[in-house]
Design a protein around this motif. Structure first.
Motif, PDB file in Angstrom:
ATOM      1  N   UNK A   1     -24.518  -4.447 -10.630  1.00 31.58           N
ATOM      2  CA  UNK A   1     -25.252  -3.882 -11.767  1.00 31.58           C
ATOM      3  C   UNK A   1     -24.313  -3.478 -12.888  1.00 31.58           C
ATOM      4  N   UNK A   2     -23.028  -3.246 -12.613  1.00 27.55           N
ATOM      5  CA  UNK A   2     -22.044  -2.972 -13.665  1.00 27.55           C
ATOM      6  C   UNK A   2     -22.311  -1.700 -14.443  1.00 27.55           C
ATOM      7  N   UNK A   3     -22.721  -0.630 -13.775  1.00 26.15           N
ATOM      8  CA  UNK A   3     -23.100   0.594 -14.479  1.00 26.15           C
ATOM      9  C   UNK A   3     -21.924   1.249 -15.203  1.00 26.15           C
ATOM     10  N   UNK A   4     -20.720   1.096 -14.652  1.00 27.74           N
ATOM     11  CA  UNK A   4     -19.565   1.730 -15.291  1.00 27.74           C
ATOM     12  C   UNK A   4     -19.238   1.110 -16.635  1.00 27.74           C
ATOM     13  N   UNK A   5     -19.746  -0.082 -16.884  1.00 28.19           N
ATOM     14  CA  UNK A   5     -19.470  -0.727 -18.168  1.00 28.19           C
ATOM     15  C   UNK A   5     -20.285  -0.111 -19.302  1.00 28.19           C
ATOM     16  N   UNK A   6     -21.297   0.688 -18.948  1.00 30.01           N
ATOM     17  CA  UNK A   6     -22.032   1.446 -19.952  1.00 30.01           C
ATOM     18  C   UNK A   6     -23.016   0.656 -20.780  1.00 30.01           C
TER      19      UNK A   6
ATOM     20  N   UNK B   1     -14.587  -3.788 -16.344  1.00 34.00           N
ATOM     21  CA  UNK B   1     -15.238  -2.713 -15.587  1.00 34.00           C
ATOM     22  C   UNK B   1     -15.783  -1.621 -16.499  1.00 34.00           C
ATOM     23  N   UNK B   2     -14.975  -1.179 -17.459  1.00 36.02           N
ATOM     24  CA  UNK B   2     -15.350  -0.070 -18.334  1.00 36.02           C
ATOM     25  C   UNK B   2     -15.559  -0.565 -19.769  1.00 36.02           C
ATOM     26  N   UNK B   3     -16.234   0.231 -20.604  1.00 38.36           N
ATOM     27  CA  UNK B   3     -16.450  -0.190 -22.001  1.00 38.36           C
ATOM     28  C   UNK B   3     -15.159  -0.544 -22.719  1.00 38.36           C
ATOM     29  N   UNK B   4     -14.070   0.201 -22.430  1.00 31.58           N
ATOM     30  CA  UNK B   4     -12.811  -0.091 -23.117  1.00 31.58           C
ATOM     31  C   UNK B   4     -12.235  -1.444 -22.699  1.00 31.58           C
ATOM     32  N   UNK B   5     -12.597  -1.919 -21.500  1.00 30.04           N
ATOM     33  CA  UNK B   5     -12.160  -3.254 -21.090  1.00 30.04           C
ATOM     34  C   UNK B   5     -12.758  -4.321 -22.006  1.00 30.04           C
ATOM     35  N   UNK B   6     -14.027  -4.130 -22.358  1.00 28.31           N
ATOM     36  CA  UNK B   6     -14.673  -5.084 -23.261  1.00 28.31           C
ATOM     37  C   UNK B   6     -14.038  -5.008 -24.651  1.00 28.31           C
ATOM     38  N   UNK B   7     -13.733  -3.795 -25.098  1.00 29.88           N
ATOM     39  CA  UNK B   7     -13.100  -3.655 -26.414  1.00 29.88           C
ATOM     40  C   UNK B   7     -11.759  -4.351 -26.431  1.00 29.88           C
ATOM     41  N   UNK B   8     -10.985  -4.176 -25.360  1.00 29.81           N
ATOM     42  CA  UNK B   8      -9.678  -4.808 -25.278  1.00 29.81           C
ATOM     43  C   UNK B   8      -9.819  -6.323 -25.227  1.00 29.81           C
ATOM     44  N   UNK B   9     -10.801  -6.790 -24.456  1.00 28.86           N
ATOM     45  CA  UNK B   9     -11.006  -8.234 -24.326  1.00 28.86           C
ATOM     46  C   UNK B   9     -11.470  -8.866 -25.633  1.00 28.86           C
TER      47      UNK B   9
END
Length: 403
Positions: free
Chosen positions: A21-26, A225-233
């Motif tokens: 479900x990826x809840x930590x990704x926000x 995993x986390x929102x900042x991972x998406x920002x970095x990616x």
């Protein structure tokens, strides 16, 4: 000692776990379906497997209720190797077991690569290392990276209990590679004994008594995993992207027939075309444009007309392959532009259908596809209605790995 086998002949399947479900990704939907660079994370995770001919079957485990999201994410990707999705369970361990059982039901036997859908930056090189790691003597192998931070183990009060030697510690990635029968057997044993809580398949194999080998992972193969991972990616921590432009050209002579294929659309006509595949000059030119921008040869390199398997093949498969090669290298398709040159048939009435077909095959939005048509003012072979031609340009961005 067991006889050595020719590992290049061993069947290989990929099992991509996309049921979380990826809840930590926000986000309000599972992270594997979020768009990253204009394409769903899951689609990008599947790209390297689809771009590797040795992988004969690709199975995906999805969450209940995600059927529509999954269908949207993989639209236009099916080349016959993508199995119908398997519904997963509440835990990753059970979801992997269900995916393995689905492969078993198809009669699969060989090497299986288990990969997390939240790792969309897998490269062909790492995939090759995973496939090569399983031999007659090795039934489990995983990609690892050395740990650069000092690691502390806490006691129950939150105080430091131990500082393990850093040179013996590694972080673990996917895809993890296994001999299929050994992994399925370990999962069945764990399920029968009520053993749960394994966070990856390597840990389960350790529990089952199988030694687990390692091979070098890749720092870019990060897990979202986390929102900042998406920002970095999205750019903050990724290599700079450089613009590449490729061009393509194709021509086919008219022959007996009652239709032509143009831009993925079947158009009634008083002639057909002379071709090994379906003879779609627009899709052939676009495929060459993408391959040219990648510096990966041309359509004949990957789909030689001497190979009978491509006789009469639908050309959208060629375009989809080239587009997935872009994504497998961490790239983005910015725009596809094609010009069709012929006296007939008329392109205008079919323009929007062509744009939709091209967008679906390439995995881009329709706004990134342009189609134009022209005649050659009755000059040359197209002007004499002896055939038709297409010219294409593809604009894309690739990670700047050459400095």
């Amino acid at each position: 000692m067991p006889a050595e086998r020719d590992d290049t002949d061993t069947p290989v399947a990929a099992l991509v776990v996309a049921g979380g479900r990826g809840l930590r990704a926000g986000f309000d939907a599972p992270k594997q379906y979020r768009l990253l660079g204009g394409s769903p994370v899951l689609r990008q995770a599947l790209a390297p497997f689809l771009a590797t001919p040795r992988i004969g079957r690709i199975a995906v485990v999805i969450g209940a209720g995600d059927e529509a999201r999954y269908a949207d994410a993989v639209a236009g990707l099916d080349d016959g190797r993508l199995a119908p999705p398997t519904l997963g369970s509440a835990t990753r361990q059970d979801s992997v077991r269900l995916g393995l059982e689905a492969l078993q039901a198809e009669g699969f036997s060989g090497t299986v690569l288990v990969h997390d859908a939240a790792r969309p930056f897998l490269t062909g090189a790492l995939l090759g290392s995973a496939m090569a790691a399983i031999t007659a003597e090795t039934v489990a192998a995983i990609p690892v990276l050395p740990v650069t931070d000092t690691i502390k183990r806490l006691d129950e009060t939150g105080r430091i209990a131990e500082t393990p030697p850093r040179d013996r510690l590694v972080s673990v990635q996917t895809p993890q590679a296994f001999a299929f029968a050994a992994l399925l057997g370990a999962h069945r044993d764990a399920e029968a004994q009520g053993r749960a809580g394994f966070t990856d398949d390597a840990a389960l194999m350790e529990w089952a008594g199988h030694p687990v080998a390692t091979f070098a992972g890749e720092p870019a193969n990060m897990k979202l995993t986390h929102p900042e991972d998406f920002s970095r990616a999205e750019g903050g921590g990724s290599p700079a992207l450089v613009v590449r432009v490729g061009t393509g050209y194709d021509v086919h002579a008219f022959a007996e027939g009652d239709h032509v294929w143009l831009g993925g659309v079947r158009i009634a006509h008083d002639r057909g075309v002379l071709a090994h595949s379906d003879g779609d000059v627009a899709l052939h030119a676009l495929t060459d444009a993408l391959l040219g921008a990648l510096a990966e040869g041309d359509i004949g390199t990957h789909f030689p007309p001497s190979d009978p398997q491509w006789r009469g093949a639908a050309s959208h498969r060629f375009l989809a392959f080239a587009a997935e090669r872009v994504r497998a290298r961490g790239g983005l398709i910015d725009f596809l532009d094609v010009t069709i040159v012929c006296e007939a048939p008329k392109v205008g009435p079919h323009r929007e259908a062509m744009r939709e077909a091209i967008a679906a095959a390439a995995g881009v939005s329709i706004g990134k596809v342009a189609i134009k048509a022209t005649t050659s003012e009755r000059m040359g072979f197209t002007g004499r209605k002896e055939g038709l031609a297409a010219l294409a340009t593809a604009t894309l961005r690739l990670p700047d790995t050459e400095g």
